[in-house]
Structures are given as structure tokens and as C-alpha cells.
Design a protein around this motif. Structure first.
Motif, PDB file in Angstrom:
ATOM      1  N   ALA A 185       0.836  -1.212   0.000  1.00  0.00           N
ATOM      2  CA  ALA A 185       0.000   0.000   0.000  1.00  0.00           C
ATOM      3  C   ALA A 185       0.868   1.258   0.000  1.00  0.00           C
ATOM      4  O   ALA A 185       0.522   2.259  -0.640  1.00  0.00           O
ATOM      5  CB  ALA A 185      -0.934   0.000   1.205  1.00  0.00           C
ATOM      6  N   GLU A 186       1.995   1.211   0.684  1.00  0.00           N
ATOM      7  CA  GLU A 186       2.884   2.371   0.755  1.00  0.00           C
ATOM      8  C   GLU A 186       3.540   2.686  -0.581  1.00  0.00           C
ATOM      9  O   GLU A 186       3.899   3.826  -0.841  1.00  0.00           O
ATOM     10  CB  GLU A 186       3.963   2.132   1.814  1.00  0.00           C
ATOM     11  CG  GLU A 186       3.421   2.142   3.224  1.00  0.00           C
ATOM     12  CD  GLU A 186       4.427   1.656   4.256  1.00  0.00           C
ATOM     13  OE1 GLU A 186       5.585   1.343   3.878  1.00  0.00           O
ATOM     14  OE2 GLU A 186       4.051   1.588   5.430  1.00  0.00           O
ATOM     15  N   GLN A 187       3.692   1.712  -1.450  1.00  0.00           N
ATOM     16  CA  GLN A 187       4.370   1.943  -2.729  1.00  0.00           C
ATOM     17  C   GLN A 187       3.410   2.135  -3.903  1.00  0.00           C
ATOM     18  O   GLN A 187       3.837   2.238  -5.038  1.00  0.00           O
ATOM     19  CB  GLN A 187       5.336   0.803  -3.025  1.00  0.00           C
ATOM     20  CG  GLN A 187       4.660  -0.529  -3.269  1.00  0.00           C
ATOM     21  CD  GLN A 187       5.655  -1.608  -3.592  1.00  0.00           C
ATOM     22  OE1 GLN A 187       6.824  -1.354  -3.817  1.00  0.00           O
ATOM     23  NE2 GLN A 187       5.195  -2.847  -3.630  1.00  0.00           N
ATOM     24  N   PHE A 232      -4.942   5.520   3.184  1.00  0.00           N
ATOM     25  CA  PHE A 232      -5.296   4.863   4.441  1.00  0.00           C
ATOM     26  C   PHE A 232      -6.287   3.725   4.210  1.00  0.00           C
ATOM     27  O   PHE A 232      -6.193   2.669   4.836  1.00  0.00           O
ATOM     28  CB  PHE A 232      -5.872   5.855   5.464  1.00  0.00           C
ATOM     29  CG  PHE A 232      -6.327   5.176   6.711  1.00  0.00           C
ATOM     30  CD1 PHE A 232      -5.400   4.693   7.631  1.00  0.00           C
ATOM     31  CD2 PHE A 232      -7.675   4.964   6.961  1.00  0.00           C
ATOM     32  CE1 PHE A 232      -5.809   4.023   8.780  1.00  0.00           C
ATOM     33  CE2 PHE A 232      -8.091   4.303   8.111  1.00  0.00           C
ATOM     34  CZ  PHE A 232      -7.157   3.836   9.021  1.00  0.00           C
ATOM     35  N   CYS A 233      -7.221   3.928   3.315  1.00  0.00           N
ATOM     36  CA  CYS A 233      -8.247   2.909   3.063  1.00  0.00           C
ATOM     37  C   CYS A 233      -7.699   1.699   2.317  1.00  0.00           C
ATOM     38  O   CYS A 233      -8.416   0.722   2.102  1.00  0.00           O
ATOM     39  CB  CYS A 233      -9.429   3.517   2.322  1.00  0.00           C
ATOM     40  SG  CYS A 233     -10.313   4.704   3.340  1.00  0.00           S
ATOM     41  N   TRP A 280     -18.073   1.250   1.172  1.00  0.00           N
ATOM     42  CA  TRP A 280     -17.754   2.565   0.591  1.00  0.00           C
ATOM     43  C   TRP A 280     -16.865   2.439  -0.648  1.00  0.00           C
ATOM     44  O   TRP A 280     -16.789   3.349  -1.451  1.00  0.00           O
ATOM     45  CB  TRP A 280     -17.049   3.443   1.635  1.00  0.00           C
ATOM     46  CG  TRP A 280     -17.881   3.611   2.859  1.00  0.00           C
ATOM     47  CD1 TRP A 280     -18.955   4.442   3.011  1.00  0.00           C
ATOM     48  CD2 TRP A 280     -17.735   2.920   4.093  1.00  0.00           C
ATOM     49  NE1 TRP A 280     -19.483   4.308   4.271  1.00  0.00           N
ATOM     50  CE2 TRP A 280     -18.745   3.378   4.965  1.00  0.00           C
ATOM     51  CE3 TRP A 280     -16.848   1.958   4.566  1.00  0.00           C
ATOM     52  CZ2 TRP A 280     -18.887   2.916   6.259  1.00  0.00           C
ATOM     53  CZ3 TRP A 280     -16.992   1.480   5.863  1.00  0.00           C
ATOM     54  CH2 TRP A 280     -18.000   1.973   6.682  1.00  0.00           C
ATOM     55  N   PHE A 281     -16.165   1.325  -0.784  1.00  0.00           N
ATOM     56  CA  PHE A 281     -15.280   1.070  -1.928  1.00  0.00           C
ATOM     57  C   PHE A 281     -14.167   2.118  -2.060  1.00  0.00           C
ATOM     58  O   PHE A 281     -13.836   2.540  -3.160  1.00  0.00           O
ATOM     59  CB  PHE A 281     -16.074   0.983  -3.241  1.00  0.00           C
ATOM     60  CG  PHE A 281     -16.980  -0.203  -3.306  1.00  0.00           C
ATOM     61  CD1 PHE A 281     -16.462  -1.478  -3.480  1.00  0.00           C
ATOM     62  CD2 PHE A 281     -18.347  -0.056  -3.190  1.00  0.00           C
ATOM     63  CE1 PHE A 281     -17.295  -2.583  -3.538  1.00  0.00           C
ATOM     64  CE2 PHE A 281     -19.188  -1.150  -3.250  1.00  0.00           C
ATOM     65  CZ  PHE A 281     -18.663  -2.417  -3.423  1.00  0.00           C
ATOM     66  N   PHE A 282     -13.594   2.532  -0.940  1.00  0.00           N
ATOM     67  CA  PHE A 282     -12.502   3.507  -0.982  1.00  0.00           C
ATOM     68  C   PHE A 282     -11.157   2.859  -1.305  1.00  0.00           C
ATOM     69  O   PHE A 282     -10.323   3.443  -1.965  1.00  0.00           O
ATOM     70  CB  PHE A 282     -12.375   4.231   0.358  1.00  0.00           C
ATOM     71  CG  PHE A 282     -13.516   5.145   0.678  1.00  0.00           C
ATOM     72  CD1 PHE A 282     -14.262   5.766  -0.309  1.00  0.00           C
ATOM     73  CD2 PHE A 282     -13.850   5.388   1.998  1.00  0.00           C
ATOM     74  CE1 PHE A 282     -15.309   6.608   0.006  1.00  0.00           C
ATOM     75  CE2 PHE A 282     -14.893   6.239   2.326  1.00  0.00           C
ATOM     76  CZ  PHE A 282     -15.626   6.850   1.321  1.00  0.00           C
ATOM     77  N   GLY A 283     -10.921   1.670  -0.784  1.00  0.00           N
ATOM     78  CA  GLY A 283      -9.628   1.017  -0.956  1.00  0.00           C
ATOM     79  C   GLY A 283      -9.536   0.239  -2.246  1.00  0.00           C
ATOM     80  O   GLY A 283     -10.532  -0.102  -2.875  1.00  0.00           O
ATOM     81  N   CYS A 284      -8.303  -0.025  -2.649  1.00  0.00           N
ATOM     82  CA  CYS A 284      -8.042  -0.802  -3.864  1.00  0.00           C
ATOM     83  C   CYS A 284      -7.529  -2.183  -3.463  1.00  0.00           C
ATOM     84  O   CYS A 284      -6.624  -2.284  -2.633  1.00  0.00           O
ATOM     85  CB  CYS A 284      -7.005  -0.074  -4.723  1.00  0.00           C
ATOM     86  SG  CYS A 284      -6.665  -0.909  -6.280  1.00  0.00           S
TER      87      CYS A 284
END
Length: 159
Positions: free
Chosen positions: A39-41, A48-49, A99-103
């Protein structure tokens, strides 16, 4: 003879497939997990999500009974939960599916990892549809997904 870009892509896909492995909830539920490192890269609209603190908390609070499909390889991860919808059947969707914010595709080789994951026999049996979220419009990740999977099935964009 110099290696072509196509040859390098094939080599990267083979390396990711060779390193593909299933992960457990417990392995990923820590700050330094492969999930959080990937997630960081990865450029995301809401970083965050895309982290464990968001995704695993959602899973525990809202849908702890859904089977998780977690894969890691080549410093990338694919992260899905299985859900059956009436009239549609089983779908692999992001773990956070309210909410579908994250990938669910994180890391530099996420598309190659997704391709390897979808080719697993147990994945093909689990669901015929895959739902993605958290993709930035016109991003390299979105373009790569569209070009790689266009021939494998219908791609529908929701706004």
C-alpha cells in the motif's frame, strides 16, 4: 541480443506467478505486513483505506463470515472477499465493500498477480465476476487492467 520490453514483461509475469502464495488473515494483520508495504508503494486516492487497519477492521466488523482470498507475491498483494449476490452469484470483491474507498490491487506487480490469481483453479470456481475499487481515473494501474483483461471478459466502469 538486448531484451525487448515484451520479454521483460513476460519475465516479470513468470516471476510473480512463481512467487504467488496464499496469505492468512493473521499474517497480514500487522503494521509491517506485505499488504501495508505494498500500500505504501502504490499511488492511491485514499492511501489509508488501502491499509490493513481499514480493510481488516471492516471485515471483522461487518462481514467476518465471508471467505477471504489473499495472495502475495513479488512485493504485491491482491485482496478479495467472496460474496454471493442474488441474481448474480458469487463475486470476488474488495474486502471493504461498503464505501469502496480502498483498492484490492497493491504493489508494482499487482496486475500480474491478479492475472495469476484469476488463473488458479480454485479462484475460477469461487466466482465468475471480480469487482475492483479505489482505482484512480486514467491511472497507469487502471490502463494496465483494461489492456490486460479486455480480452478475458466484459469490463464495466461504474461512476
Amino acid at each position: 541480443m538486448p531484451e525487448t520490453p515484451r520479454g521483460k514483461k513476460a519475465e516479470a509475469r513468470a516471476a510473480v506467478r512463481a512467487g504467488l502464495r496464499a496469505c492468512t488473515f493473521a499474517e497480514l494483520d500487522r503494521p509491517d505486513s506485505p499488504w501495508n508495504r505494498a500500500a505504501e508503494q502504490t499511488a492511491q486516492g485514499d492511501p489509508f483505506c488501502c491499509r490493513t487497519e481499514w480493510g481488516l477492521s471492516f471485515h471483522e466488523a461487518f462481514h467476518p463470515d465471508r471467505p477471504l482470498h489473499l495472495r502475495e507475491g513479488g512485493g504485491s498483494v491482491v485482496l478479495f472477499a467472496e460474496h454471493t449476490y442474488a441474481g448474480v452469484g458469487p463475486v470476488l470483491e474488495p474486502i471493504e465493500s461498503l464505501w469502496f474507498f480502498g483498492c484490492p490491487l497493491l504493489g508494482t506487480h499487482a496486475v500480474e498477480l491478479l492475472e495469476a490469481f484469476l488463473d488458479e483453479p480454485e479462484t475460477r470456481q469461487a466466482a465468475r465476476s471480480v469487482l475492483l475499487s479505489g482505482l484512480l481515473p486514467n491511472s497507469p494501474l487502471l490502463r494496465s487492467i483494461a489492456s490486460r483483461f479486455r480480452s478475458r471478459g466484459e469490463i464495466v466502469r461504474c461512476k
